[in-house]
Design a protein around this motif. Structure first.
Motif, PDB file in Angstrom:
ATOM      1  N   ALA A 118       6.504   9.679  12.872  1.00 54.14           N
ATOM      2  CA  ALA A 118       5.996   8.945  13.986  1.00 54.14           C
ATOM      3  C   ALA A 118       6.192   7.403  13.551  1.00 54.14           C
ATOM      4  N   MET A 119       5.979   7.080  12.511  1.00 56.08           N
ATOM      5  CA  MET A 119       6.143   5.537  12.268  1.00 56.08           C
ATOM      6  C   MET A 119       7.712   5.257  12.431  1.00 56.08           C
ATOM      7  N   VAL A 120       8.573   6.176  11.913  1.00 60.85           N
ATOM      8  CA  VAL A 120      10.254   5.728  12.143  1.00 60.85           C
ATOM      9  C   VAL A 120      10.431   5.704  13.407  1.00 60.85           C
ATOM     10  N   SER A 121      10.012   6.833  14.267  1.00 60.94           N
ATOM     11  CA  SER A 121      10.319   7.054  15.582  1.00 60.94           C
ATOM     12  C   SER A 121       9.810   5.709  16.477  1.00 60.94           C
ATOM     13  N   ALA A 122       8.670   5.008  15.980  1.00 62.15           N
ATOM     14  CA  ALA A 122       8.351   3.958  16.740  1.00 62.15           C
ATOM     15  C   ALA A 122       9.034   2.744  16.654  1.00 62.15           C
ATOM     16  N   ASN A 123      10.033   2.843  15.453  1.00 59.88           N
ATOM     17  CA  ASN A 123      10.829   1.545  14.987  1.00 59.88           C
ATOM     18  C   ASN A 123      12.201   1.651  15.386  1.00 59.88           C
ATOM     19  N   VAL A 124      12.739   2.849  15.368  1.00 60.24           N
ATOM     20  CA  VAL A 124      14.056   3.067  15.832  1.00 60.24           C
ATOM     21  C   VAL A 124      14.212   3.927  16.842  1.00 60.24           C
ATOM     22  N   PRO A 125      14.994   3.587  17.818  1.00 53.13           N
ATOM     23  CA  PRO A 125      15.421   4.284  19.088  1.00 53.13           C
ATOM     24  C   PRO A 125      16.152   5.397  18.560  1.00 53.13           C
ATOM     25  N   ASP A 126      16.275   6.704  19.456  1.00 56.48           N
ATOM     26  CA  ASP A 126      17.106   7.708  19.019  1.00 56.48           C
ATOM     27  C   ASP A 126      18.424   7.548  19.742  1.00 56.48           C
ATOM     28  N   ASP A 127      18.680   6.799  20.732  1.00 59.30           N
ATOM     29  CA  ASP A 127      19.927   6.830  21.435  1.00 59.30           C
ATOM     30  C   ASP A 127      20.888   5.586  20.909  1.00 59.30           C
ATOM     31  N   PRO A 128      22.077   5.555  21.327  1.00 61.41           N
ATOM     32  CA  PRO A 128      22.786   4.263  20.877  1.00 61.41           C
ATOM     33  C   PRO A 128      22.448   3.125  21.442  1.00 61.41           C
ATOM     34  N   TYR A 129      22.433   1.954  20.687  1.00 61.91           N
ATOM     35  CA  TYR A 129      22.006   0.668  21.230  1.00 61.91           C
ATOM     36  C   TYR A 129      22.635  -0.400  20.824  1.00 61.91           C
ATOM     37  N   TRP A 130      22.586  -1.672  21.317  1.00 64.18           N
ATOM     38  CA  TRP A 130      23.153  -2.819  20.622  1.00 64.18           C
ATOM     39  C   TRP A 130      21.974  -3.796  20.251  1.00 64.18           C
ATOM     40  N   LEU A 131      22.315  -4.140  18.954  1.00 65.25           N
ATOM     41  CA  LEU A 131      21.246  -5.089  18.434  1.00 65.25           C
ATOM     42  C   LEU A 131      21.781  -6.445  18.766  1.00 65.25           C
TER      43      LEU A 131
ATOM     44  N   ARG B 227      20.876   6.115   9.418  1.00 62.91           N
ATOM     45  CA  ARG B 227      20.780   5.224   8.149  1.00 62.91           C
ATOM     46  C   ARG B 227      19.505   4.374   8.254  1.00 62.91           C
ATOM     47  N   GLU B 228      19.387   3.649   9.401  1.00 60.10           N
ATOM     48  CA  GLU B 228      18.309   3.053   9.618  1.00 60.10           C
ATOM     49  C   GLU B 228      17.151   3.875   9.758  1.00 60.10           C
ATOM     50  N   LYS B 229      16.906   4.690  10.265  1.00 59.95           N
ATOM     51  CA  LYS B 229      15.980   5.810  10.065  1.00 59.95           C
ATOM     52  C   LYS B 229      15.576   6.212   8.596  1.00 59.95           C
ATOM     53  N   ASP B 230      16.560   6.597   7.923  1.00 59.59           N
ATOM     54  CA  ASP B 230      16.400   6.852   6.381  1.00 59.59           C
ATOM     55  C   ASP B 230      15.928   5.677   5.703  1.00 59.59           C
ATOM     56  N   PHE B 231      16.308   4.590   6.112  1.00 60.66           N
ATOM     57  CA  PHE B 231      15.782   3.439   5.166  1.00 60.66           C
ATOM     58  C   PHE B 231      14.272   3.079   5.614  1.00 60.66           C
ATOM     59  N   TYR B 232      14.153   3.373   6.968  1.00 57.50           N
ATOM     60  CA  TYR B 232      12.444   3.115   7.222  1.00 57.50           C
ATOM     61  C   TYR B 232      11.595   4.250   6.625  1.00 57.50           C
ATOM     62  N   ALA B 233      12.084   5.377   6.617  1.00 59.06           N
ATOM     63  CA  ALA B 233      11.428   6.427   5.942  1.00 59.06           C
ATOM     64  C   ALA B 233      11.176   6.101   4.490  1.00 59.06           C
ATOM     65  N   LYS B 234      12.191   5.628   3.793  1.00 53.64           N
ATOM     66  CA  LYS B 234      12.155   5.372   2.468  1.00 53.64           C
ATOM     67  C   LYS B 234      11.205   4.308   2.135  1.00 53.64           C
ATOM     68  N   LEU B 235      11.424   3.133   3.102  1.00 55.46           N
ATOM     69  CA  LEU B 235      10.324   2.063   2.941  1.00 55.46           C
ATOM     70  C   LEU B 235       8.991   2.424   3.184  1.00 55.46           C
ATOM     71  N   TYR B 236       8.729   3.442   4.332  1.00 55.87           N
ATOM     72  CA  TYR B 236       7.160   3.607   4.312  1.00 55.87           C
ATOM     73  C   TYR B 236       6.550   4.306   3.243  1.00 55.87           C
ATOM     74  N   SER B 237       7.455   5.363   2.950  1.00 52.47           N
ATOM     75  CA  SER B 237       7.040   6.223   1.842  1.00 52.47           C
ATOM     76  C   SER B 237       6.759   5.306   0.469  1.00 52.47           C
ATOM     77  N   GLU B 238       7.654   4.556   0.139  1.00 47.08           N
ATOM     78  CA  GLU B 238       7.474   3.665  -1.011  1.00 47.08           C
ATOM     79  C   GLU B 238       6.340   2.799  -1.012  1.00 47.08           C
ATOM     80  N   ASN B 239       5.769   2.651   0.320  1.00 46.22           N
ATOM     81  CA  ASN B 239       4.560   1.646   0.581  1.00 46.22           C
ATOM     82  C   ASN B 239       3.424   2.677   0.746  1.00 46.22           C
ATOM     83  N   GLY B 240       3.362   4.286   0.329  1.00 46.50           N
ATOM     84  CA  GLY B 240       2.088   4.962   0.288  1.00 46.50           C
ATOM     85  C   GLY B 240       1.917   5.888   1.446  1.00 46.50           C
ATOM     86  N   VAL B 241       3.027   5.819   2.343  1.00 46.76           N
ATOM     87  CA  VAL B 241       2.963   6.843   3.464  1.00 46.76           C
ATOM     88  C   VAL B 241       3.487   8.250   3.029  1.00 46.76           C
ATOM     89  N   HIS B 242       2.631   9.116   2.921  1.00 44.33           N
ATOM     90  CA  HIS B 242       3.278  10.461   2.366  1.00 44.33           C
ATOM     91  C   HIS B 242       3.110  11.545   3.400  1.00 44.33           C
TER      92      HIS B 242
END
Length: 106
Positions: free
Chosen positions: A62-75, A40-55
């Protein structure tokens, strides 16, 4: 190497011990990001970036991957300050399996 899974208290203590400059009275909390929450976090970032002109799909991934780890984590959230001063919130990620701090994206 034996894998060790963390709980909320342990994740908070790892952050406190790692940074060492946590003032008394700091409010601490942690939220676990499992595979579904990460998706869900990756979906959020993908939507955010695409709404801001990244198509471009490759750049978007790459942008989503840079901001959201793939493996489970604690925030882990550390809130310091009081009503008289502005409250400062610091967020840190701790890998669920290794117990290591995940560096912030550059």
């Amino acid at each position: 190497m034996r894998r060790r899974e963390l709980d909320q208290k342990t994740a908070i203590m790892i952050v406190i011990e790692h940074f060492g400059n946590v003032a008394p009275g700091t409010k601490c909390s942690a939220v676990f990001f499992d595979r579904e929450r990460i998706r869900r976090e990756k979906d959020f970032y993908a939507k955010l970036y695409s709404e801001n002109g990244v198509h471009d799909l490759e750049i978007l991934r790459a942008m989503v991957s840079a901001n959201v780890p793939d493996d489970p984590y604690w925030l882990v959230s550390l809130k310091s300050g009081d009503v008289a001063t502005a409250e400062i919130t610091r967020l840190h990620r701790v890998d669920h399996r290794t117990g290591k701090i995940i560096p912030d994206p550059v």
